[in-house]
Scaffold this active site. Sequence first.
Site, PDB file in Angstrom:
ATOM      1  N   HIS A   1     107.218  76.752  12.745  1.00  0.00           N
ATOM      2  CA  HIS A   1     107.012  77.535  13.975  1.00  0.00           C
ATOM      3  C   HIS A   1     105.766  77.055  14.714  1.00  0.00           C
ATOM      4  O   HIS A   1     105.754  76.992  15.949  1.00  0.00           O
ATOM      5  CB  HIS A   1     106.904  79.022  13.647  1.00  0.00           C
TER       6      HIS A   1
ATOM      7  N   LYS B   1     122.608  83.624   1.747  1.00  0.00           N
ATOM      8  CA  LYS B   1     121.910  84.394   2.780  1.00  0.00           C
ATOM      9  C   LYS B   1     122.311  85.863   2.695  1.00  0.00           C
ATOM     10  O   LYS B   1     121.468  86.762   2.792  1.00  0.00           O
ATOM     11  CB  LYS B   1     122.230  83.830   4.160  1.00  0.00           C
TER      12      LYS B   1
ATOM     13  N   ASN C   1     111.998  81.850   4.696  1.00  0.00           N
ATOM     14  CA  ASN C   1     111.056  81.226   5.633  1.00  0.00           C
ATOM     15  C   ASN C   1     110.319  80.034   5.017  1.00  0.00           C
ATOM     16  O   ASN C   1     109.263  79.641   5.513  1.00  0.00           O
ATOM     17  CB  ASN C   1     110.042  82.273   6.112  1.00  0.00           C
TER      18      ASN C   1
ATOM     19  N   HIS D   1     108.806  77.442   7.236  1.00  0.00           N
ATOM     20  CA  HIS D   1     108.850  77.966   8.606  1.00  0.00           C
ATOM     21  C   HIS D   1     107.477  78.257   9.204  1.00  0.00           C
ATOM     22  O   HIS D   1     107.333  78.251  10.417  1.00  0.00           O
ATOM     23  CB  HIS D   1     109.722  79.226   8.656  1.00  0.00           C
TER      24      HIS D   1
ATOM     25  N   ARG E   1     119.906 100.908  24.724  1.00  0.00           N
ATOM     26  CA  ARG E   1     119.373 101.220  23.373  1.00  0.00           C
ATOM     27  C   ARG E   1     120.288 100.714  22.256  1.00  0.00           C
ATOM     28  O   ARG E   1     120.293 101.244  21.149  1.00  0.00           O
ATOM     29  CB  ARG E   1     119.117 102.714  23.201  1.00  0.00           C
TER      30      ARG E   1
HETATM   31  N1  GLY Z   1     116.059  82.778   9.078  1.00  0.00           N
HETATM   32  C1  GLY Z   1     115.301  83.661   8.282  1.00  0.00           C
HETATM   33  C2  GLY Z   1     115.921  84.994   8.094  1.00  0.00           C
HETATM   34  O1  GLY Z   1     116.995  85.246   8.572  1.00  0.00           O
HETATM   35  O2  GLY Z   1     115.318  85.838   7.471  1.00  0.00           O
END
Ligand code: GLY
Length: 373
Positions: free
Chosen positions: A269, A243, A262, A265, A137
Amino acid sequence: MESNQTIKESKQVTTPTQTLRVDLAERGYDIEIGTGNLGGVGRFLAERGKVSHAVVVTDENVREPYAADVAESLTEQQIEVDVIVIEPGEPSKSIDMAAGLWNGMLELGADRSSVVVAVGGGVVGDLAGFAAATYARGVRFLQAPTSLLAQVDSSVGGKVGINLPEAKNMVGAFLQPIGVLIDTDTLATLEPRQYHAGLGEVVKYGVILDAELFDYLEANTAGLIEQDRKVLSHVIARCCRLKAEVVVSDEREETGLRAVLNYGHTFAHAFETLCGYGELLHGEAVSIGMLCASRLAERLGRVDAEFTERQYHLLDTLGLPTQTPKLDGQAIINAMMHDKKVQHGRLRFVLPKEMGRVELVDQVDPADVRAAL
Ligand code: GLY
């Protein structure tokens, strides 16, 4: 490869180690960015609490020398170390491989006081993190990313997971690591295709959040291609800072703020899934996906053709693919329906408004999406 290596070695300058904070209160952590600091993983981990057992997860490409260096540095801190080596490549982000890690950790006697240490690229980090999030967990998890893509994006922010055969990254969890240690020197031995693919995510940060970074990338393409240490260290730290800010503002992608990461993305994807995992590297798919998203934004009157052209030129100069793979348009739309941004069966896209600014756009007509391919 020979000549690349010569250029890289002639540019050796020492860049100071930088530490950034992902400020998530009790889940907050440091990102250490340096050159030649991989042997500091043991010290970095020991500084983050009591650890008696570490399971290093790595792949066959990174095992020597990097995972071995990390294991040695952990042993120096009196930490018992086991190493699990997986096959490199996107197909390893599978339920079978996750089960292999769970069983491997059980056999090694891992328990809730163990720490999983991921040494490798995005595949290793996502898979090892998923095992850490689910085994017993949840156990602690540390990232030592060795690919550019992992250093600027996937190692930060706590998204961990695996792919389903028909949907990329569909099963996973949010598990913030207890720290991220980046040694930019590991990029010198990265396969050139992997390195260039990582630059796709770097360009993404410029388009979505930082017009100045985009200008910098345009002005420093030679330094990026030659892996100039100063340029790399500036760019990696900038991407990690961006980030970290986004993750702090919307850790679990609930408000739409984190969704900006994204950009490109939803297309990417779908391409990765339909081409077969590992055929197109993630950063390559993102490069093509960003151009599709930009063309879609053009169709919706949000940006002009020159905006897309600028991205095209930068991505092309950085050695990234720009041509949409030959796939059936309807199959792409169907694959996009598995995207995690889909709400009530409607496609949503992250689309640019101007350099450094994107928005989440609802109810996009699939006909426009097909035209943007
Ligand atoms: N790579 C996209 C995120 O970390 O949200």
